[in-house]
Design an enzyme around this catalytic site. Sequence first.
Site, mmCIF file in Angstrom:
data_model
loop_
_atom_site.group_PDB
_atom_site.id
_atom_site.type_symbol
_atom_site.label_atom_id
_atom_site.label_comp_id
_atom_site.label_asym_id
_atom_site.label_seq_id
_atom_site.Cartn_x
_atom_site.Cartn_y
_atom_site.Cartn_z
ATOM 1 N N THR A 75 -43.224 54.554 -63.691
ATOM 2 C CA THR A 75 -42.044 55.704 -62.999
ATOM 3 C C THR A 75 -41.012 54.707 -62.094
ATOM 4 O O THR A 75 -41.814 54.195 -61.005
ATOM 5 C CB THR A 75 -42.603 56.923 -62.189
ATOM 6 O OG1 THR A 75 -43.118 57.638 -63.134
ATOM 7 C CG2 THR A 75 -41.438 57.669 -61.734
ATOM 8 N N GLN A 118 -33.140 33.660 -53.063
ATOM 9 C CA GLN A 118 -32.393 32.969 -51.714
ATOM 10 C C GLN A 118 -31.016 32.996 -51.940
ATOM 11 O O GLN A 118 -30.178 33.046 -51.118
ATOM 12 C CB GLN A 118 -32.966 31.731 -51.250
ATOM 13 C CG GLN A 118 -34.417 31.876 -50.742
ATOM 14 C CD GLN A 118 -34.450 32.718 -49.358
ATOM 15 O OE1 GLN A 118 -33.558 32.843 -48.431
ATOM 16 N NE2 GLN A 118 -35.763 33.123 -49.167
ATOM 17 N N HIS A 161 -34.952 42.783 -50.745
ATOM 18 C CA HIS A 161 -35.162 42.760 -49.191
ATOM 19 C C HIS A 161 -34.544 41.545 -48.502
ATOM 20 O O HIS A 161 -34.598 41.119 -47.270
ATOM 21 C CB HIS A 161 -36.756 42.874 -48.864
ATOM 22 C CG HIS A 161 -37.560 42.115 -48.968
ATOM 23 N ND1 HIS A 161 -38.027 40.791 -47.930
ATOM 24 C CD2 HIS A 161 -38.205 41.335 -50.126
ATOM 25 C CE1 HIS A 161 -38.760 40.103 -48.587
ATOM 26 N NE2 HIS A 161 -39.050 40.414 -49.820
ATOM 27 N N CYS A 193 -44.402 32.836 -46.190
ATOM 28 C CA CYS A 193 -45.398 32.935 -47.168
ATOM 29 C C CYS A 193 -46.891 32.039 -46.717
ATOM 30 O O CYS A 193 -47.546 32.448 -47.142
ATOM 31 C CB CYS A 193 -44.985 32.861 -48.384
ATOM 32 S SG CYS A 193 -43.390 33.572 -48.736
ATOM 33 N N GLY A 248 -39.168 40.003 -55.953
ATOM 34 C CA GLY A 248 -39.083 38.571 -56.436
ATOM 35 C C GLY A 248 -40.071 38.068 -56.975
ATOM 36 O O GLY A 248 -40.345 37.464 -58.093
HETATM 37 C C1 LIG Z 1 -39.160 35.906 -50.812
HETATM 38 C C2 LIG Z 1 -38.930 35.084 -52.288
HETATM 39 C C3 LIG Z 1 -39.756 35.320 -53.125
HETATM 40 C C4 LIG Z 1 -40.622 36.608 -53.427
HETATM 41 O O1 LIG Z 1 -40.044 37.767 -53.274
HETATM 42 P P1 LIG Z 1 -40.576 39.106 -52.805
HETATM 43 O O2 LIG Z 1 -39.392 39.982 -53.162
HETATM 44 O O3 LIG Z 1 -41.111 39.114 -51.199
HETATM 45 O O4 LIG Z 1 -41.786 39.345 -53.673
HETATM 46 C C5 LIG Z 1 -39.744 34.426 -54.487
HETATM 47 N N1 LIG Z 1 -39.021 33.383 -54.419
HETATM 48 C C6 LIG Z 1 -38.130 33.084 -53.083
HETATM 49 C C7 LIG Z 1 -37.418 31.807 -53.276
HETATM 50 C C8 LIG Z 1 -38.315 33.714 -52.117
HETATM 51 O O5 LIG Z 1 -37.492 33.347 -50.943
#
Ligand SMILES: *Cc1c(COP(=O)(O)O)cnc(C)c1O
Length: 387
Positions: free
Chosen positions: A245, A187, A209, A333, A79
């Site tokens: 890659t 989300q 994830h 975070c 993300g």
């Molecule tokens: C978790 C999250 C991200 C970051 O995603 P990652 O794959 O952990 O880098 C970005 N935006 C939102 C809204 C998230 O919940």
Amino acid sequence: MSSERENGKREIYLDNAATTRMPDVVKEAMEPYLGENFGNASTMYRYGEEAREALERTRKIIADTLEAKPSEIYFTSGGSESDNWAVKGIAGEQKKEGRHIITSRIEHHAILNSCEYLERLGYHVTYLDVDENGLVSPESVMQAIRPDTTLITVMFGNNEVGTVEPIAQIGRIAREQKILFHTDAVQAYAQLPISVRYLPVDALSASAHKFHGPKGVGFLYIREGVKIPSFIHGGGQERGKRAGTENVAGIVGMGRAAELAFSNLRRSVQKETMLRNYMIEKIFHEIPDVRLNGHRSRRLPGNISVSFKGLDGASLLILLDEDGICASGGSACNTGEERISYVIEALGVPDEYAAGTVRLTLCRDTTRQDVDMAVASLKRNVARLRE
Ligand SMILES: *Cc1c(COP(=O)(O)O)cnc(C)c1O
């Protein structure tokens, strides 16, 4: 969804907005690509071909979930990368036309910090306020538009308070004004049905994830015809736009996780929403002086963000953990960085409540028994802290 802890205690995982458990079938789908199918998708012999086919199969799976074309899906490391690419890429590509970006105050840091970076390069960013429910009003987007606005980015569903933003309306405004529109759907993807055939978005971020796939892999949807420069320069992977890659096993795992989520999406959304509402009602029934953060109904199916008056959320999380319950404060975070999250602040949650905020996020496997146990623990521990 529960499992045993080492001390034999049942564990109830209610932090699915931070990350999710990967089921065995996803792990099993990945295994061949961590072992015998170790080929590099860019090579010409059989191993390479298997990897290449696996990537393109997954691209089709992901595209179908959004009613997009496979050529509009770019694999990324998750993300954060997708958000960085969308914001810096789309803004950078159009810097001759203008350097103004519109976003909201409650975006994920991957968006906010990308915007701040661009401000240091001379761009202007409008951070829109939200109302007490966490909603960005389409009118405020309209009012913020300037002749030099080239990008609007507003998240689909908020990771802390669960509010689902009026993405279709904001997208329509963007389209009428010929401004590109990105949404961080990390989300929302695989939690809510999303079709880019009907939804006027030009770019959309997602992360595996967050929907029971592996960590370190995600994708960016970029609508056909939207110009965006390469984010990682190097080889020709991802049609020359994202070199390196490919993480074949991770991408295959993401595809399998998406298939699982979408095979039963409407039913699991319904089930999760009902269980969430049951839990909210139970919390309100059992515990005094509590408020729900975020919009009551325009809300991600699994999200509950509540603030308890006059207590410290971090202390409550420790007591919950002792009872085997995993939950979090504002968001995963921000842990430790700030006492009151910027999202809770932006919603204007009163001070006597704001510090006592916890987020409980369900998933499709959460049971009523999990919820009952968690609320009993909440009730006991909130009373203990208030003594
Ligand atoms: C978790 C999250 C991200 C970051 O995603 P990652 O794959 O952990 O880098 C970005 N935006 C939102 C809204 C998230 O919940």
